[in-house]
Scaffold this active site. Structure first.
Site, PDB file in Angstrom:
ATOM      1  N   THR A   1      47.078  50.187  45.329  1.00  0.00           N
ATOM      2  CA  THR A   1      45.696  50.353  44.879  1.00  0.00           C
ATOM      3  C   THR A   1      44.818  50.588  46.099  1.00  0.00           C
ATOM      4  OG1 THR A   1      46.103  48.905  42.995  1.00  0.00           O
ATOM      5  CG2 THR A   1      43.806  49.284  43.611  1.00  0.00           C
TER       6      THR A   1
ATOM      7  N   GLU B   1      49.550  52.143  39.584  1.00  0.00           N
ATOM      8  CA  GLU B   1      50.383  51.294  38.728  1.00  0.00           C
ATOM      9  C   GLU B   1      49.495  50.415  37.858  1.00  0.00           C
ATOM     10  OE1 GLU B   1      50.518  47.845  39.069  1.00  0.00           O
ATOM     11  OE2 GLU B   1      49.159  47.773  40.785  1.00  0.00           O
TER      12      GLU B   1
ATOM     13  N   ARG C   1      51.805  44.259  34.852  1.00  0.00           N
ATOM     14  CA  ARG C   1      51.305  42.886  34.824  1.00  0.00           C
ATOM     15  C   ARG C   1      52.425  41.950  35.232  1.00  0.00           C
ATOM     16  NH1 ARG C   1      49.981  43.000  28.634  1.00  0.00           N
ATOM     17  NH2 ARG C   1      51.939  44.151  28.805  1.00  0.00           N
TER      18      ARG C   1
ATOM     19  N   LYS D   1      42.401  53.515  38.358  1.00  0.00           N
ATOM     20  CA  LYS D   1      42.973  52.184  38.590  1.00  0.00           C
ATOM     21  C   LYS D   1      41.874  51.139  38.735  1.00  0.00           C
ATOM     22  CE  LYS D   1      45.697  48.837  39.987  1.00  0.00           C
ATOM     23  NZ  LYS D   1      46.583  48.099  39.082  1.00  0.00           N
TER      24      LYS D   1
ATOM     25  N   ASN E   1      40.892  48.046  35.864  1.00  0.00           N
ATOM     26  CA  ASN E   1      40.903  46.622  36.158  1.00  0.00           C
ATOM     27  C   ASN E   1      39.510  46.008  36.077  1.00  0.00           C
ATOM     28  OD1 ASN E   1      43.623  46.482  36.439  1.00  0.00           O
ATOM     29  ND2 ASN E   1      43.654  46.210  38.648  1.00  0.00           N
TER      30      ASN E   1
ATOM     31  N   GLY F   1      42.623  35.351  37.694  1.00  0.00           N
ATOM     32  CA  GLY F   1      43.019  35.157  39.080  1.00  0.00           C
ATOM     33  C   GLY F   1      44.063  36.194  39.424  1.00  0.00           C
TER      34      GLY F   1
ATOM     35  N   CYS G   1      45.314  41.131  41.618  1.00  0.00           N
ATOM     36  CA  CYS G   1      44.685  42.404  41.259  1.00  0.00           C
ATOM     37  C   CYS G   1      43.208  42.298  40.905  1.00  0.00           C
ATOM     38  CB  CYS G   1      45.451  43.044  40.097  1.00  0.00           C
ATOM     39  SG  CYS G   1      47.089  43.629  40.562  1.00  0.00           S
TER      40      CYS G   1
ATOM     41  N   LYS H   1      40.755  41.091  43.714  1.00  0.00           N
ATOM     42  CA  LYS H   1      40.732  42.049  44.824  1.00  0.00           C
ATOM     43  C   LYS H   1      40.098  43.369  44.409  1.00  0.00           C
ATOM     44  CE  LYS H   1      44.723  43.868  45.980  1.00  0.00           C
ATOM     45  NZ  LYS H   1      44.596  45.344  45.771  1.00  0.00           N
TER      46      LYS H   1
ATOM     47  N   ARG I   1      47.967  33.373  43.976  1.00  0.00           N
ATOM     48  CA  ARG I   1      46.841  34.009  44.648  1.00  0.00           C
ATOM     49  C   ARG I   1      45.610  34.007  43.744  1.00  0.00           C
ATOM     50  NH1 ARG I   1      49.817  39.468  46.486  1.00  0.00           N
ATOM     51  NH2 ARG I   1      50.883  39.019  44.512  1.00  0.00           N
TER      52      ARG I   1
END
Length: 442
Positions: free
Chosen positions: A121, A149, A152, A202, A206, A255, A258, A261, A325
């Site tokens: 990404t 991509e 999950r 992408k 998200n 959380g 992905c 960020k 993360r």
């Protein structure tokens, strides 16, 4: 087809294994020699259901190889896929140093026409940057493409082999034909677009999903005040085909690697072109605040948390992964320790990863869900693992010294908790509390 995948994190490893499963010859490359040795021995450095077995099957069939030798792997490849990490910089922007390093090594190893794809990404314009870097290092023909991509964690194999869609961003008919042919066996919709639009798809995807999560959590917070049930509200909303039911589960926020960020990166991308993305900034802020609703409910139930013992079920950011993360549990544990409480924690697979980030002497590490609950003043469910949802709550209640159950993922039904004497605190549902006394701190 001969494919080389650079990077064996979630995206690179799952993609490489799945391409081998489709019958291609695949090299997976990583600089981490220990990780490569683990993979060669049949191990998997991440928790992903079914991935280990599929990796071993394809290694035995001779379709899948792991190596630290990027040059050798690139030399034989028709398609080179960059799937290295793009972590966040302090500013929130994506750190592209690993992408740049990979491109430089690819450029030095090029020996003929290849399609070089970026699956990591990356900000809009990165593939143009890749083209420029490669052109400086290699004078022969090549094409670049964006291949974002959408997998999950926990369902990564299914998402790769049975995706909703494949997005291919390229300005080359030759690259478009090669990549379309690669993905045609997946029997899914393939969208060919320009490179920058593919890069943006992408981030936009998200960001929109993160927005749905924060929106339903805001609705849940209102439901608690007006005595409505967010699960019924979400069900009614989801029946509208314009909205759909996905990502309308209220809880303690998102959380993982992905959403946090990518939302902050998109805010920075907008800022770099002098656009203030107010909506997405609010999405991020709502998500940060939502995880602390667990602490607020503990205060509501127990008053001061000084000297209290609080059981936490689930440390991973979601079930079926060991990824911690940006997991809500990180900040919840930190806050509990600051308030003088003792967290007793358990997760089926993420304990080691969590300990690497939070190896605090005040944390009690437990070997089972029941051990965590034993003698605790309150129990907080943070990750909706199946074993938690199916546990005998009567046994849990008997093991606890207190009666407070904070359901941060709405994992339990009214039938499961009714009549057990819990002070039950779900998210956005009418509290099913029965009268109980707050136990004194001993």
């Amino acid at each position: 087809m001969n494919i080389t995948v650079i990077g064996t994190g979630y995206v690179g490893l799952v993609s490489g294994v799945c391409y081998a499963e489709l019958g291609h010859q695949v090299y997976c490359v990583d600089k981490d020699a220990e990780k490569i040795e683990l993979l060669l021995s049949g191990g998997i450095p991440i928790y992903e259901p079914g991935l280990g077995e599929m990796s071993c099957t394809n290694m035995e069939a001779g379709r899948l190889r792991f190596t630290t030798d990027l040059s050798g792997a690139v030399a034989d490849a028709e398609l080179v896929i960059i799937a290295v990490g793009t972590p966040s910089l302090p500013s929130g922007e994506a750190d592209l140093r690993f992408v740049d390093a990979a491109v430089r090594e690819i450029g030095a190893a090029m020996n003929g026409y290849k399609v070089v794809c970026v699956k990591s990404t990356v900000p809009v314009g990165t593939n143009d940057r890749v083209r420029e870097l490669l052109s400086e290092l290699y004078e022969g023909p090549f094409d670049i493409a964006s291949l974002p991509e959408f997998l999950r964690e926990g369902t990564a194999i299914r998402d790769t082999l049975a995706p909703d869609r494949i997005i291919i961003g390229t300005d080359s008919q030759r690259a478009s034909k090669l990549l379309s042919g690669l993905h045609e066996p997946l029997n899914t919709r393939i969208l060919i677009t320009d490179i920058r639009s593919a890069e943006m798809i992408k981030y936009a995807s998200n960001a929109f999903l993160a927005t749905k999560i924060s929106f339903i959590n805001e609705i849940a917070n209102i439901c608690e005040k007006v005595k409505a049930d967010v699960t019924e509200v979400a069900k009614g909303m989801g029946l509208d085909t314009r909205i759909g039911p996905s990502f309308l589960g209220a809880g303690i926020g998102y959380g993982g690697s992905c959403f946090p960020k990518d939302t902050t990166a998109l805010i920075q991308i907008a800022g770099n072109v002098h656009y203030d993305f107010k909506l997405l900034k609010s999405v991020v802020e709502v998500n940060k605040e939502q995880r602390y609703s667990v602490i607020s409910k503990l205060h509501q139930a127990l008053g001061s948390l000084e000297g209290r013992t609080i059981a936490l079920w689930g440390l991973a950011f979601k079930p079926e992964t060991d990824d911690v993360r940006e997991a809500p549990a990180l900040e919840i544990v930190d806050r509990l320790i600051q308030l003088g409480a003792t967290p007793k924690v358990f997760d089926p697979v993420a304990m080691d990863n969590f300990r690497r980030l939070r190896n605090h002497s005040g944390i009690q590490w437990c070997s089972s869900a029941l051990e965590a609950a034993k003698d605790s003043d309150a129990l907080c469910l943070l990750t909706e693992w199946k074993q938690f949802k199916e546990i005998n709550l009567a046994e849990v209640k008997a093991a606890m010294s207190g009666t407070v159950l904070i359901d941060g993922r709405n994992a339990f039904s009214e039938q499961q908790v009714s009549g057990l004497g819990f002070g039950y605190y779900p998210v956005g549902r009418p509290s099913l509390q029965e009268p109980f006394e707050i136990p004194e701190v001993v």
